[in-house]
Design a protein around this motif. Structure first.
Motif, PDB file in Angstrom:
ATOM      1  N   TYR A   7     -13.538 -16.283  18.835  1.00  0.00           N
ATOM      2  CA  TYR A   7     -12.887 -17.349  19.586  1.00  0.00           C
ATOM      3  C   TYR A   7     -11.756 -17.970  18.756  1.00  0.00           C
ATOM      4  N   GLY A   8     -11.294 -17.203  17.765  1.00  0.00           N
ATOM      5  CA  GLY A   8     -10.153 -17.622  16.965  1.00  0.00           C
ATOM      6  C   GLY A   8     -10.474 -18.588  15.860  1.00  0.00           C
ATOM      7  N   ARG A   9     -11.780 -18.720  15.474  1.00  0.00           N
ATOM      8  CA  ARG A   9     -12.163 -19.724  14.491  1.00  0.00           C
ATOM      9  C   ARG A   9     -13.139 -19.175  13.448  1.00  0.00           C
ATOM     10  N   GLY A  10     -12.988 -17.913  13.038  1.00  0.00           N
ATOM     11  CA  GLY A  10     -13.963 -17.405  12.083  1.00  0.00           C
ATOM     12  C   GLY A  10     -13.469 -16.234  11.266  1.00  0.00           C
ATOM     13  N   ASN A  11     -14.156 -15.979  10.157  1.00  0.00           N
ATOM     14  CA  ASN A  11     -13.857 -14.824   9.312  1.00  0.00           C
ATOM     15  C   ASN A  11     -14.602 -13.609   9.869  1.00  0.00           C
ATOM     16  N   LEU A  12     -14.110 -13.083  10.959  1.00  0.00           N
ATOM     17  CA  LEU A  12     -14.849 -12.093  11.728  1.00  0.00           C
ATOM     18  C   LEU A  12     -15.057 -10.796  10.972  1.00  0.00           C
ATOM     19  N   ARG A  13     -13.983 -10.286  10.395  1.00  0.00           N
ATOM     20  CA  ARG A  13     -14.074  -8.982   9.756  1.00  0.00           C
ATOM     21  C   ARG A  13     -14.987  -9.023   8.537  1.00  0.00           C
ATOM     22  N   SER A  14     -14.993 -10.124   7.788  1.00  0.00           N
ATOM     23  CA  SER A  14     -15.859 -10.207   6.613  1.00  0.00           C
ATOM     24  C   SER A  14     -17.326 -10.225   7.019  1.00  0.00           C
ATOM     25  N   VAL A  15     -17.639 -10.878   8.143  1.00  0.00           N
ATOM     26  CA  VAL A  15     -19.016 -10.867   8.639  1.00  0.00           C
ATOM     27  C   VAL A  15     -19.397  -9.470   9.103  1.00  0.00           C
ATOM     28  N   GLU A  16     -18.494  -8.825   9.816  1.00  0.00           N
ATOM     29  CA  GLU A  16     -18.749  -7.470  10.301  1.00  0.00           C
ATOM     30  C   GLU A  16     -18.986  -6.501   9.142  1.00  0.00           C
ATOM     31  N   LYS A  17     -18.147  -6.594   8.112  1.00  0.00           N
ATOM     32  CA  LYS A  17     -18.289  -5.701   6.961  1.00  0.00           C
ATOM     33  C   LYS A  17     -19.588  -5.948   6.214  1.00  0.00           C
ATOM     34  N   ALA A  18     -19.992  -7.228   6.098  1.00  0.00           N
ATOM     35  CA  ALA A  18     -21.251  -7.537   5.412  1.00  0.00           C
ATOM     36  C   ALA A  18     -22.435  -6.950   6.169  1.00  0.00           C
ATOM     37  N   LEU A  19     -22.418  -7.038   7.487  1.00  0.00           N
ATOM     38  CA  LEU A  19     -23.487  -6.448   8.286  1.00  0.00           C
ATOM     39  C   LEU A  19     -23.514  -4.934   8.127  1.00  0.00           C
ATOM     40  N   GLU A  20     -22.346  -4.319   8.139  1.00  0.00           N
ATOM     41  CA  GLU A  20     -22.264  -2.875   7.957  1.00  0.00           C
ATOM     42  C   GLU A  20     -22.793  -2.472   6.579  1.00  0.00           C
ATOM     43  N   LYS A  21     -22.527  -3.296   5.580  1.00  0.00           N
ATOM     44  CA  LYS A  21     -22.974  -2.987   4.220  1.00  0.00           C
ATOM     45  C   LYS A  21     -24.485  -2.927   4.132  1.00  0.00           C
ATOM     46  N   VAL A  22     -25.171  -3.767   4.903  1.00  0.00           N
ATOM     47  CA  VAL A  22     -26.638  -3.764   4.859  1.00  0.00           C
ATOM     48  C   VAL A  22     -27.238  -2.917   5.981  1.00  0.00           C
ATOM     49  N   GLY A  23     -26.392  -2.144   6.667  1.00  0.00           N
ATOM     50  CA  GLY A  23     -26.896  -1.109   7.564  1.00  0.00           C
ATOM     51  C   GLY A  23     -27.054  -1.475   9.021  1.00  0.00           C
ATOM     52  N   PHE A  24     -26.312  -2.499   9.497  1.00  0.00           N
ATOM     53  CA  PHE A  24     -26.453  -2.902  10.888  1.00  0.00           C
ATOM     54  C   PHE A  24     -25.117  -2.791  11.620  1.00  0.00           C
ATOM     55  N   GLU A  25     -25.172  -2.218  12.803  1.00  0.00           N
ATOM     56  CA  GLU A  25     -23.975  -2.047  13.615  1.00  0.00           C
ATOM     57  C   GLU A  25     -23.600  -3.379  14.248  1.00  0.00           C
ATOM     58  N   ALA A  26     -22.323  -3.699  14.192  1.00  0.00           N
ATOM     59  CA  ALA A  26     -21.838  -4.960  14.748  1.00  0.00           C
ATOM     60  C   ALA A  26     -20.560  -4.717  15.528  1.00  0.00           C
ATOM     61  N   VAL A  27     -20.295  -5.593  16.469  1.00  0.00           N
ATOM     62  CA  VAL A  27     -19.072  -5.495  17.260  1.00  0.00           C
ATOM     63  C   VAL A  27     -18.466  -6.885  17.394  1.00  0.00           C
ATOM     64  N   ILE A  28     -17.156  -6.991  17.189  1.00  0.00           N
ATOM     65  CA  ILE A  28     -16.441  -8.245  17.393  1.00  0.00           C
ATOM     66  C   ILE A  28     -16.098  -8.352  18.871  1.00  0.00           C
ATOM     67  N   MET A  29     -16.500  -9.460  19.493  1.00  0.00           N
ATOM     68  CA  MET A  29     -16.374  -9.610  20.939  1.00  0.00           C
ATOM     69  C   MET A  29     -15.352 -10.681  21.291  1.00  0.00           C
ATOM     70  N   ALA A  30     -14.351 -10.294  22.061  1.00  0.00           N
ATOM     71  CA  ALA A  30     -13.322 -11.230  22.489  1.00  0.00           C
ATOM     72  C   ALA A  30     -13.616 -11.823  23.859  1.00  0.00           C
ATOM     73  N   SER A  31     -14.669 -11.343  24.520  1.00  0.00           N
ATOM     74  CA  SER A  31     -15.001 -11.821  25.862  1.00  0.00           C
ATOM     75  C   SER A  31     -16.505 -11.996  26.000  1.00  0.00           C
ATOM     76  N   SER A  32     -16.902 -13.044  26.704  1.00  0.00           N
ATOM     77  CA  SER A  32     -18.325 -13.276  26.941  1.00  0.00           C
ATOM     78  C   SER A  32     -18.927 -12.232  27.869  1.00  0.00           C
ATOM     79  N   ASN A  33     -18.091 -11.453  28.543  1.00  0.00           N
ATOM     80  CA  ASN A  33     -18.604 -10.397  29.412  1.00  0.00           C
ATOM     81  C   ASN A  33     -19.360  -9.331  28.634  1.00  0.00           C
ATOM     82  N   GLU A  34     -19.139  -9.293  27.309  1.00  0.00           N
ATOM     83  CA  GLU A  34     -19.777  -8.280  26.475  1.00  0.00           C
ATOM     84  C   GLU A  34     -21.167  -8.697  25.982  1.00  0.00           C
TER      85      GLU A  34
END
Length: 209
Positions: A7-34
């Motif tokens: 929603y334009g207010r967070g360090n999205l990619r760093s959170v995504e990369k940290a999750l990937e580092k510990v083995g969890f799939e993540a997706v950055i969502m730009a819409s609540s429809n997801e």
């Protein structure tokens, strides 16, 4: 799959990369429809309480986030994302938050240098699966000028001390919040994200909010 709210207010990619580092799939969502596609959700955030709520409102996120919390799926707020889980924020006036946790967000008292920035230890107040395997007095990385004052003391999972003792981890049912940045708090921040990811991957969730 873990969703990360954009929603334009967070360090999205760093959170995504940290999750990937510990083995969890993540997706950055730009819409609540997801939201229907994910089993767990992270709400990051940096900046001001009112601006964050306005951005969520503009993006059509507020009601879908509340419904997600009510669904029983794991929901984690980080930094400002934790603060807006509460009912009211006092930054530049009074503004309504998501109201998923009872309480207010207030500024550090006069005499404290703000923002509070750097490494501080946690004092574990009660056991929590979110902090499983994390020793008492472990250090995490904080950047914030305001802190939560929960109305229900039972929602406080861990505290930290910056001249005033403040909640560092909060939680109720499936809704949790961390005032610090776990994605910047190796190794214990990664342990927290591991705990969250394992919870998300379980077939059964805790009782819903």
């Amino acid at each position: 799959m873990i969703g990360i709210v954009d929603y334009g207010r967070g360090n999205l990619r760093s959170v995504e990369k940290a999750l990937e580092k510990v083995g969890f799939e993540a997706v950055i969502m730009a819409s609540s429809n997801e939201l229907s596609k994910v089993k767990g959700l992270i709400l990051p955030g940096v900046g001001a309480f009112a601006d964050a709520m306005e951005a969520l409102k503009h993006g059509g996120w507020i009601e879908p986030l509340i419904e997600f919390a009510r669904s029983g799926r794991p929901f984690l707020g980080i930094c400002l994302g934790m603060q807006i889980l509460f009912e009211v924020g006092e930054e530049h006036g009074e503004y309504a938050g998501l109201g998923l946790l009872a309480g207010r967000v207030v500024r550090f008292p006069a005499g404290r240098k703000v923002p509070h920035m750097g490494w501080n230890s946690l004092e574990l107040e009660q056991s929590s699966r979110l902090l499983a395997g994390i020793p008492n007095e472990s250090y995490f990385y904080f950047v914030h000028s305001y802190y939560a004052e929960p109305a229900e003391k039972g929602d406080i999972i861990a505290t930290s001390d910056y001249g005033v003792v403040f909640p560092a981890v909060v939680g109720k049912a499936n809704v949790w919040g961390a005032q610090f940045h776990p994605e910047k708090s190796s190794p214990w921040g990664l342990q927290l994200l591991t705990n969250f990811g394992e919870w998300v991957n379980e077939d059964d969730t805790l009782s819903s909010y």
